[in-house]
Design an enzyme around this catalytic site. Structure first.
Site, PDB file in Angstrom:
ATOM      1  N   GLU A   1     -29.756 -11.483  -0.129  1.00 53.49           N
ATOM      2  CA  GLU A   1     -28.549 -11.097   0.609  1.00 53.49           C
ATOM      3  C   GLU A   1     -27.996  -9.750   0.123  1.00 53.49           C
ATOM      4  OE1 GLU A   1     -29.255 -14.227  -0.210  1.00 53.49           O
ATOM      5  OE2 GLU A   1     -28.921 -15.419   1.598  1.00 53.49           O
TER       6      GLU A   1
ATOM      7  N   ASP B   1     -11.624 -29.059   5.426  1.00 52.94           N
ATOM      8  CA  ASP B   1     -12.761 -28.185   5.706  1.00 52.94           C
ATOM      9  C   ASP B   1     -12.626 -27.383   6.995  1.00 52.94           C
ATOM     10  OD1 ASP B   1     -15.393 -27.211   5.093  1.00 52.94           O
ATOM     11  OD2 ASP B   1     -15.712 -29.114   4.068  1.00 52.94           O
TER      12      ASP B   1
ATOM     13  N   TYR C   1     -20.594 -20.748  -1.507  1.00 55.30           N
ATOM     14  CA  TYR C   1     -20.459 -22.202  -1.589  1.00 55.30           C
ATOM     15  C   TYR C   1     -19.212 -22.511  -2.411  1.00 55.30           C
ATOM     16  CZ  TYR C   1     -25.515 -21.150  -1.268  1.00 55.30           C
ATOM     17  OH  TYR C   1     -26.740 -20.612  -0.951  1.00 55.30           O
ATOM     18  N   ARG C   2     -18.312 -23.282  -1.851  1.00 58.21           N
ATOM     19  CA  ARG C   2     -17.051 -23.552  -2.544  1.00 58.21           C
ATOM     20  C   ARG C   2     -17.289 -24.297  -3.854  1.00 58.21           C
ATOM     21  NH1 ARG C   2     -16.109 -28.072   1.623  1.00 58.21           N
ATOM     22  NH2 ARG C   2     -16.623 -29.934   0.434  1.00 58.21           N
TER      23      ARG C   2
HETATM   24  C1  LIG Z   1     -15.521 -19.319   3.603  1.00 54.13           C
HETATM   25  C2  LIG Z   1     -16.857 -19.978   3.611  1.00 54.13           C
HETATM   26  C3  LIG Z   1     -17.085 -21.100   2.846  1.00 54.13           C
HETATM   27  C4  LIG Z   1     -18.325 -21.718   2.827  1.00 54.13           C
HETATM   28  N1  LIG Z   1     -18.513 -22.808   2.046  1.00 54.13           N
HETATM   29  C5  LIG Z   1     -19.725 -23.384   1.978  1.00 54.13           C
HETATM   30  C6  LIG Z   1     -19.956 -24.475   1.095  1.00 54.13           C
HETATM   31  O1  LIG Z   1     -19.055 -24.933   0.399  1.00 54.13           O
HETATM   32  N2  LIG Z   1     -21.217 -25.001   1.033  1.00 54.13           N
HETATM   33  C7  LIG Z   1     -22.242 -24.513   1.785  1.00 54.13           C
HETATM   34  O2  LIG Z   1     -23.356 -25.001   1.660  1.00 54.13           O
HETATM   35  N3  LIG Z   1     -22.045 -23.474   2.652  1.00 54.13           N
HETATM   36  C8  LIG Z   1     -20.813 -22.905   2.747  1.00 54.13           C
HETATM   37  N4  LIG Z   1     -20.604 -21.854   3.589  1.00 54.13           N
HETATM   38  C9  LIG Z   1     -21.706 -21.373   4.443  1.00 54.13           C
HETATM   39  C10 LIG Z   1     -22.712 -20.586   3.641  1.00 54.13           C
HETATM   40  O3  LIG Z   1     -22.092 -19.566   2.905  1.00 54.13           O
HETATM   41  C11 LIG Z   1     -23.766 -19.966   4.546  1.00 54.13           C
HETATM   42  O4  LIG Z   1     -24.466 -21.014   5.175  1.00 54.13           O
HETATM   43  C12 LIG Z   1     -24.740 -19.068   3.802  1.00 54.13           C
HETATM   44  O5  LIG Z   1     -25.727 -18.625   4.701  1.00 54.13           O
HETATM   45  C13 LIG Z   1     -25.384 -19.795   2.660  1.00 54.13           C
HETATM   46  O6  LIG Z   1     -26.312 -18.953   2.015  1.00 54.13           O
HETATM   47  P1  LIG Z   1     -27.845 -19.373   1.960  1.00 54.13           P
HETATM   48  O7  LIG Z   1     -28.341 -19.252   3.379  1.00 54.13           O
HETATM   49  O8  LIG Z   1     -28.437 -18.365   1.053  1.00 54.13           O
HETATM   50  O9  LIG Z   1     -27.874 -20.766   1.449  1.00 54.13           O
HETATM   51  C14 LIG Z   1     -19.364 -21.214   3.620  1.00 54.13           C
HETATM   52  C15 LIG Z   1     -19.140 -20.085   4.400  1.00 54.13           C
HETATM   53  C16 LIG Z   1     -17.912 -19.460   4.409  1.00 54.13           C
HETATM   54  C17 LIG Z   1     -17.707 -18.246   5.252  1.00 54.13           C
HETATM   55 MN   LIG Z   2     -30.151 -17.116   1.379  1.00 49.45          MN
END
Ligand SMILES: Cc1cc2nc3c(=O)[nH]c(=O)nc-3n(C[C@H](O)[C@H](O)[C@H](O)COP(=O)(O)O)c2cc1C
Ligand SMILES: [Mn+2]
Length: 502
Positions: free
Chosen positions: A231, A280, A174-175
């Site tokens: 993860e 984005d 998450y950024r």
């Molecule tokens: C480069 C990149 C940036 C991302 N930025 C965000 C972000 O800012 N916020 C967000 O909610 N998901 C973001 N994502 C997507 C999440 O990382 C992805 O949905 C991940 O599964 C989240 O983990 P979780 O399922 O445990 O919540 C991003 C993915 C990538 C590849």
């Molecule tokens: Mn998860």
């Protein structure tokens, strides 16, 4: 060989493979790196290690994931599908038949058991420990990616939290928008596990952020696992080596021992800040919106730590290949619930949640509609805006062929399903945020049970004539450049291509 053990082994591997360029000239982390990187990513160029970033002693690594070849190098696999088959081997385990089968089964079970993270006492990621005022984000070469971005953003973090009730760890990418030397925003979107941990916690939630991981662990942070699965366990399974974790210095969380940099801190319930705008992965700026504030309590690092970054924007960008890895790796898991799915493709230009093309073994009337609803009910795929269903023999990765099937097999009055449901947090098109329309297009062959007229046969040459022409080809003296490409629609090359072009 095995996937690289840490970021430095990964950089060494990239260098040996001719996949990395070191840049010694001073570059600005504000916009300049983005423009350089954008040109390199869009032409399939190498990973870039900027050794002299203005305002920081730390080098910046970008575009480490930017091609399919590098993604395969990261997983030490010949293809992303072969990474997936490692997973399907375990998912599709059957009761063993004989002794050999039993031994194989035990090995598979062991590969799962060995995936659990392992705790260590000393860690490279804690060679340097900076606390209170010494822990400053000003030390890091954080990029301002696009001209209208609100501030610099940390773009490639693995954000670690725990579920307050079960203690299960979550790791997500998450950024984080820099708010000052000791604080950032935390961009936990509405559907994400990190946000769920935050919402379930009363008062303060502790947070750790790992930067600069081995590529498989970094990828895992972006993987859409069900909430109760750690993860780091997926990372351990895919690496064939458990992720090593060490107790953090100022929070009660475990952090990767191999990280280049770890940020430790906390988030207070209901302390929000205006996050964004940010250029984005939708190709547009997402507008400012309230998100939680992360307060830094410590930074730990390796000596000469390398800072990892990624830029998202108009596709294709580097994140395309993280998404493609997920598309491939999760196919076996999707097939566990929807076995009639043969293959699927999430076009990079569709920013992953906008479009899903899926091929199915169609067995009954309405089967395509069943699969559309299944996709709209599956994890993060539930956010998909458009689902296109084709028959099992259609190559979902060949967009020309898919276009042909949609054109040839769809009666829009009968085969288009319009419905509603949850949409991606960042989708600006729906009238209301988070919720709106969805479209399903059934481009499969229809049968009389579906009330159609008789479906005509597809045009195909006889194998005999094909073999004859193969045998005599040289005799005709016609030379063809296979790569010149006048359409790739299988089974029906020339005439149809012309038809579609008209
Ligand atoms: C480069 C990149 C940036 C991302 N930025 C965000 C972000 O800012 N916020 C967000 O909610 N998901 C973001 N994502 C997507 C999440 O990382 C992805 O949905 C991940 O599964 C989240 O983990 P979780 O399922 O445990 O919540 C991003 C993915 C990538 C590849
Ligand atoms: Mn998860």
């Amino acid at each position: 060989m095995a996937p690289p053990a840490d970021l430095r082994a990964w950089i060494a591997l990239l260098e040996r493979e001719g996949e990395l360029v070191r840049i010694a000239s001073e570059v600005d982390p504000e916009l300049e790196i983005t423009e350089i990187n954008d040109r390199v990513v869009k032409s399939g160029g190498p990973a870039l290690l900027f050794e002299n970033v203005k305002g920081s002693v730390h080098p910046l690594l970008i575009n480490q994931f930017g091609t399919e070849r590098r993604m395969c190098l990261a997983f030490d696999a010949p293809s992303l599908d072969s990474v997936a088959s490692k997973l399907s081997d375990v998912l599709e385990m059957q009761p063993p038949q004989g002794l050999v089968d039993k031994v194989k089964g035990l090995q598979k079970l062991k590969s799962i058991a060995d995936s659990r993270p392992k705790t260590v006492r000393r860690a490279a990621s804690q060679e340097i420990v900076l606390e209170s005022d010494d822990a400053s984000l000003d030390l890091l070469p954080i990029q301002t990616c696009w001209p209208d971005d609100a501030a610099p953003f940390i773009t490639l973090p693995a954000v670690i939290t725990k579920d307050p009730h079960t203690g299960t760890r979550n790791v997500g990418m998450y950024r984080m928008q820099k708010l000052g030397p000791h604080a950032t925003a935390m961009h936990w979107q509405i559907h994400k596990d990190g946000r769920a941990d935050y919402l379930a916690t009363d008062g303060r939630i502790e947070v750790a952020v790992a930067l600069g991981l081995d590529p498989v662990t970094a990828y895992s942070a972006s993987a859409p696992l069900p909430k109760h699965i750690d993860e780091f366990m997926l990372a351990g399974f895919l690496r064939g080596e458990p992720v090593e974790l060490v107790q953090a210095k100022t929070v009660d969380l475990e952090v990767p021992a191999n990280a280049e940099i770890v940020l430790e801190g906390y988030i207070e319930k209901d302390e929000l800040t205006d996050e964004g705008p940010f250029g984005d992965h939708t190709g547009y700026y997402t507008p400012s919106e309230p998100f939680p504030v992360f307060h830094l309590t410590a930074i730990t690092m390796r000596r000469d730590a390398i800072y990892p970054s990624i830029v998202v924007g108009k596709p294709p960008q580097e994140d395309a290949w993280l998404g493609k890895a997920t598309e491939r790796i999760f196919l076996p898991a999707i097939r566990m619930t929807v076995p009639e799915i043969v293959d699927y493709d999430l076009p990079i230009a569709g920013a992953f949640h906008n479009c899903c093309i899926v091929s199915i073994r169609k067995a009954f009337p309405g089967h395509a509609q069943k699969v559309m609803h299944a996709i709209w009910g599956l994890g993060m795929l539930s956010l998909t805006k458009a689902v296109v269903v084709v028959d099992e023999w259609v190559d979902v990765h060949d967009y020309e062929e898919v276009m042909f099937r949609v054109g040839a097999n769809v009666d829009p009055a009968r085969d288009v399903l319009l419905t509603e449901g949850p949409l991606d947090h960042l989708d600006h098109a729906p009238t209301r945020q988070f919720y709106g329309g969805k479209i399903g297009i059934d481009a499969t062959h229809k049968g009389p049970q579906e009330g159609t007229r008789e479906w005509p046969p597809e045009i195909e040459m006889t194998p005999e004539v094909q073999a004859l022409v193969d045998r005599r080809w040289d005799e005709y003296g016609i030379s063809l450049d296979a790569s010149a490409g006048n359409g790739r629609i299988r089974q029906s090359p020339g005439p149809l291509r012309r038809l579609l072009r008209r």
